[in-house]
Motif scaffolding. Structure first.
Motif, short mmCIF file in Angstrom:
data_model
loop_
_atom_site.label_atom_id
_atom_site.label_comp_id
_atom_site.label_asym_id
_atom_site.label_seq_id
_atom_site.Cartn_x
_atom_site.Cartn_y
_atom_site.Cartn_z
N GLY A 66 13.01 8.58 -5.30
CA GLY A 66 13.28 7.23 -5.79
C GLY A 66 12.36 6.17 -5.22
N PHE A 67 11.28 6.58 -4.55
CA PHE A 67 10.31 5.60 -4.04
C PHE A 67 8.95 6.26 -3.93
N LEU A 68 7.93 5.45 -3.72
CA LEU A 68 6.60 5.97 -3.40
C LEU A 68 6.35 5.69 -1.92
N PRO A 69 5.77 6.65 -1.20
CA PRO A 69 5.60 6.51 0.25
C PRO A 69 4.72 5.31 0.63
N VAL A 70 5.19 4.58 1.62
CA VAL A 70 4.49 3.41 2.15
C VAL A 70 3.73 3.83 3.39
N ASN A 71 2.50 3.33 3.57
CA ASN A 71 1.85 3.59 4.86
C ASN A 71 1.69 2.33 5.71
N HIS A 72 1.59 1.17 5.08
CA HIS A 72 1.32 -0.03 5.87
C HIS A 72 2.35 -1.13 5.59
N ALA A 73 2.54 -1.98 6.59
CA ALA A 73 3.28 -3.23 6.40
C ALA A 73 2.42 -4.33 7.03
N TYR A 74 2.96 -5.52 7.16
CA TYR A 74 2.25 -6.60 7.86
C TYR A 74 3.09 -7.04 9.04
N ILE A 75 2.43 -7.35 10.14
CA ILE A 75 3.16 -7.77 11.34
C ILE A 75 2.69 -9.15 11.81
N ILE A 76 3.58 -9.82 12.51
CA ILE A 76 3.24 -11.07 13.19
C ILE A 76 3.30 -10.77 14.69
N SER A 90 0.84 -1.19 0.00
CA SER A 90 0.00 0.00 0.00
C SER A 90 0.88 1.25 0.00
N ARG A 91 0.83 1.99 -1.08
CA ARG A 91 1.64 3.20 -1.22
C ARG A 91 0.78 4.27 -1.86
N ARG A 92 0.93 5.49 -1.37
CA ARG A 92 0.19 6.59 -2.00
C ARG A 92 1.02 7.87 -1.94
N LEU A 93 0.56 8.85 -2.69
CA LEU A 93 1.19 10.17 -2.66
C LEU A 93 0.35 11.03 -1.72
N PHE A 94 0.62 10.89 -0.42
CA PHE A 94 -0.28 11.46 0.58
C PHE A 94 -0.41 12.98 0.47
N LYS A 114 16.18 -4.54 0.98
CA LYS A 114 17.15 -3.85 0.11
C LYS A 114 16.48 -2.80 -0.75
N ALA A 115 15.39 -3.19 -1.41
CA ALA A 115 14.73 -2.28 -2.35
C ALA A 115 14.04 -1.13 -1.62
N ASN A 116 13.91 -1.23 -0.29
CA ASN A 116 13.19 -0.20 0.47
C ASN A 116 14.07 0.55 1.46
N ARG A 117 15.38 0.39 1.32
CA ARG A 117 16.31 1.05 2.26
C ARG A 117 16.04 2.55 2.36
N ALA A 118 16.01 3.21 1.21
CA ALA A 118 15.85 4.67 1.20
C ALA A 118 14.51 5.06 1.82
N MET A 119 13.46 4.31 1.48
CA MET A 119 12.13 4.61 2.03
C MET A 119 12.14 4.42 3.54
N LEU A 120 12.72 3.32 4.01
CA LEU A 120 12.73 3.03 5.45
C LEU A 120 13.58 4.03 6.21
#
Lengths: 337, 336
Positions: free
Chosen positions: B228-238, B79-83, B300-306
């Motif tokens: 270089g990325f689109l903003p993420v709002n959600h991830a999944y957790i255990i 889930s990514r959007r341009l908030f 790896k692909a989300n380093r900059a975003m994170l």
């Protein structure tokens, strides 16, 4: 409460889906849906008339009605495409623009199919390429074609040949045995009993040599719509004559349900655009700027110009011998709509 | 073989759907899916921890983890959007461009939500509007908010107020009691127990409410080019107890998310409504603007975003320090 149970054959279409799923219901009718590839649907309907209600090729319907087919159509047109922009050419053919098709070999699934009718009509009227100046190749065999059922013979003066049975539109185009072919239909690669391009794919050929005849489909779509004010229709829905005579109310009831189903879909359209497109709303706005808020109008009134054009093209292409009145083609209760 | 049965809560998302409807299966696991509005999902999970596997707000997760919350994330970000492009202003506010937000009243559903985190970060770093120069209004009440569950207090120096319980983002922007509000989110107007805009629609003229970025595609392309990325709002957790009991689960589930996304990608072109007429052309345009895979999974692909989201969270005073990737994601997924 008793309902009339009607078997119903159609391809998946987002504007019809609520009716097939039962989310939208026709008054007094219970629909039993069969999903089917259009090429198979039309063969089964034209030859065996298996379904009381079914999707139908507009071009084959005009032809078959002239020859006494016992069916009546509803002015419901949920399937529209820019068929001429689905043509591709082989880059060794010397073709650079639509006008260059004169004298070339062009392949279609079926000569009389509605897509080919529009392709011929638009090439002739918008690009000056006469149907008589092109060599036509057809993929489907006589046994397994709509024309086989409606008694197709190539119109007089047309250069016509069949694609050999061990070849397909795709394989002949990629090997430059055709110069142009209608290979970009969304149905072409879906398995079906009539076409061969999904089996004989020409995958070993050099596809980098196959190009779109209209590289900017959006620009060509805008040009076409600005000139003609409609998007070409290929299919309608028909009711079998015996059902229609016995229950004439079925026509209007079904038409109303098709309208409701389309409205149901339109209300959810924005949300049904995959978020993978990311700019879905912006794209929808662009489409509406190009084609208005309802590019899929139903009813006779909103489609009169389109229907006249379709009949004109069919007649001048020698597929029908005289032009029917629009009122003869559609159920009486729907002709004022 | 006994399967591990897991309660799984998520909003509908086309990249997760194959996992929820069973098209994609995870070996040894039976997922029992609950579809839910994200606002409710996060509130339920942060407050009651009901589900073994859950969609989770990235911002609230950072906050909760910094406080030692017992859950671990998977680097699956469908889930990514341009908030920032979901902000709208009232025409009477005098606002013409993002820089004009200085000194204005800006309403969000929740101060700590990820959308608001990105809004603040992007306004500050890309448009020079400091979070301290804006008057922040939050709609959700303390009891019915994610912040209520994680102990939210307005960071020092922030001008913060709550929207009165009988009003909503929609009603206040329409009445020009706010100058700007995050009302163009696909979720905020949808009925749920946390947000009030669907219940309190307000009176006024929506034609007076304009998008802060009228050309969303241009702003999207600008953002993507710069970051270089689109903003993420959600991830999944255990949930932590499940993760400790079944440490193999994280890797297996992550693999399931990856396969589900691949499944959605394969279907994407065919899923575009034909009503768009030019679906294939539009898809090509999207790819030109934001690449072939705008939803990369993995660390790896989300380093900059994170790095950006953890930094924004810290500089906005939501987390006491910049959280490290290693404290956030399951160990077996750190090399993805």
């Amino acid at each position: 409460m008793a309902k009339l149970k009607l078997n119903f054959i159609s391809a998946f279409n987002e504007r019809v889906e609520p009716l097939m799923q039962g989310i939208v219901q026709a008054e007094a009718i219970e629909i039993v849906p069969t999903y089917s590839h259009p090429s198979e649907t039309f063969l089964r309907q034209l030859r065996d008339m298996e379904f009381p209600v079914g999707e139908m090729s507009m071009s084959s319907y005009l032809i078959a009605r002239e020859r006494g087919l016992d069916m009546i159509a509803l002015p419901v047109f949920p399937s529209r495409r820019l068929f001429h922009t689905e043509l591709s050419y082989h880059s060794d053919s010397g073709i650079k623009k639509p006008q260059d098709i004169a004298g070339k070999r062009i392949g279609v699934s079926e000569y009389q199919q509605t897509a080919a009718l529009w392709q011929r009509g638009i090439l002739e009227h918008d690009f000056g390429v006469s149907q008589y100046k092109v060599h036509w190749y057809m993929e489907r065999t006589e046994d397994m074609s709509h024309g086989g059922v409606t008694g197709f013979t190539p119109p007089e003066g047309i250069s016509f040949q069949r694609v050999p049975a061990d070849k397909s539109l795709a394989s002949m185009l990629v090997n430059h045995e055709l110069d142009v072919a209608a290979i970009n239909s969304p149905w072409k690669n879906a398995p079906n009993q009539l076409g061969r391009s999904h089996q004989i794919t020409g995958a070993d050929g050099d596809w980098s040599k196959v190009k779109l005849l209209f590289p900017d489909r959006v620009a060509e779509g805008k040009r076409f719509f600005d000139k003609w004010r409609f998007l070409p229709v290929n299919h309608a829905y028909t009711i079998r004559g015996d059902i229609y005579r016995k229950h004439p109310w079925v026509a209007f009831n079904l038409y109303s349900a098709f309208v409701k189903a389309k409205e149901h879909f339109n209300a959810k359209l924005v949300d049904s655009i995959p978020s993978g497109l990311f700019f879905g709303k912006e794209y929808l706005t662009k489409t509406q700027e190009l084609f208005g808020s309802d590019p899929f109008p139903y009813g006779v009134k909103a489609n009169r110009h389109l229907l006249e054009t379709l009949i004109d093209f069919s007649h001048e292409q020698g597929l029908i011998t005289k032009k029917p009145k629009i009122e003869e083609l559609f159920a009486a209760s729907t002709t004022d709509l | 073989m006994e399967q591990l049965t897991l309660g799984f809560i998520s909003a509908f998302n086309e990249r997760v759907e194959p996992l929820m409807n069973g098209t994609i299966e995870v070996e040894g696991v039976e997922l029992i899916p609950t579809y839910s509005h994200p606002a409710e999902t996060f509130w339920r999970q942060l407050k009651f921890g009901e589900f073994e596997v859950a969609e989770m707000s990235m911002s609230s997760f950072l906050i909760a983890r910094s406080q030692g919350a017992d859950m671990i994330a998977l680097p699956a970000f469908p889930s990514r959007r341009l908030f920032q492009t979901e902000l709208s202003y009232h025409v009477d506010s005098g606002i013409e461009k993002p820089q004009d937000l200085v000194g204005k009243r800006l309403g969000v559903a929740e101060y700590q939500q990820t959308a608001a985190l990105w809004l603040r970060g992007i306004l500050e770093h890309d448009f020079g509007v400091s979070q301290y120069q804006i008057h922040w209004y939050m709609e959700r009440s303390e009891e019915m908010s994610h912040g209520g569950a994680t102990g939210f207090k307005p960071p020092p120096g922030i001008s913060f107020q709550r929207i009165a319980g009988n009003k909503s983002l929609a009603s206040t922007i329409l009445a020009n009691e706010l100058d700007v509000a995050h009302v163009s989110s696909p979720w905020v107007l949808q009925a749920n127990t946390l947000d009030r805009s669907s219940r309190i629609a307000g009176k006024g003229d929506w034609s007076q409410i304009k998008p802060l970025f009228p050309d969303r595609m241009a702003e999207g392309a600008r953002f993507y080019r710069q970051h270089g990325f689109l903003p993420v709002n959600h991830a999944y957790i255990i949930r932590g107890d499940i993760h400790r009991q079944h440490p193999w689960l994280a890797g297996k589930l992550y693999d399931g998310f990856v396969r589900a996304k691949a499944c959605a990608q394969d279907r994407l072109a065919a899923q575009i409504p034909t009503a768009l007429i030019f679906g294939q052309e539009y898809l090509a345009t999207t790819r030109e603007l934001i690449g072939d895979d705008p939803y990369p999974f993995g660390i790896k692909a989300n380093r900059a975003m994170l790095d950006t989201i953890t930094r924004y969270s810290h500089e906005q005073g939501l987390t006491p320090r910049q959280m490290k990737v290693e404290e956030l994601f399951a160990e077996s997924t750190l090399d993805t």
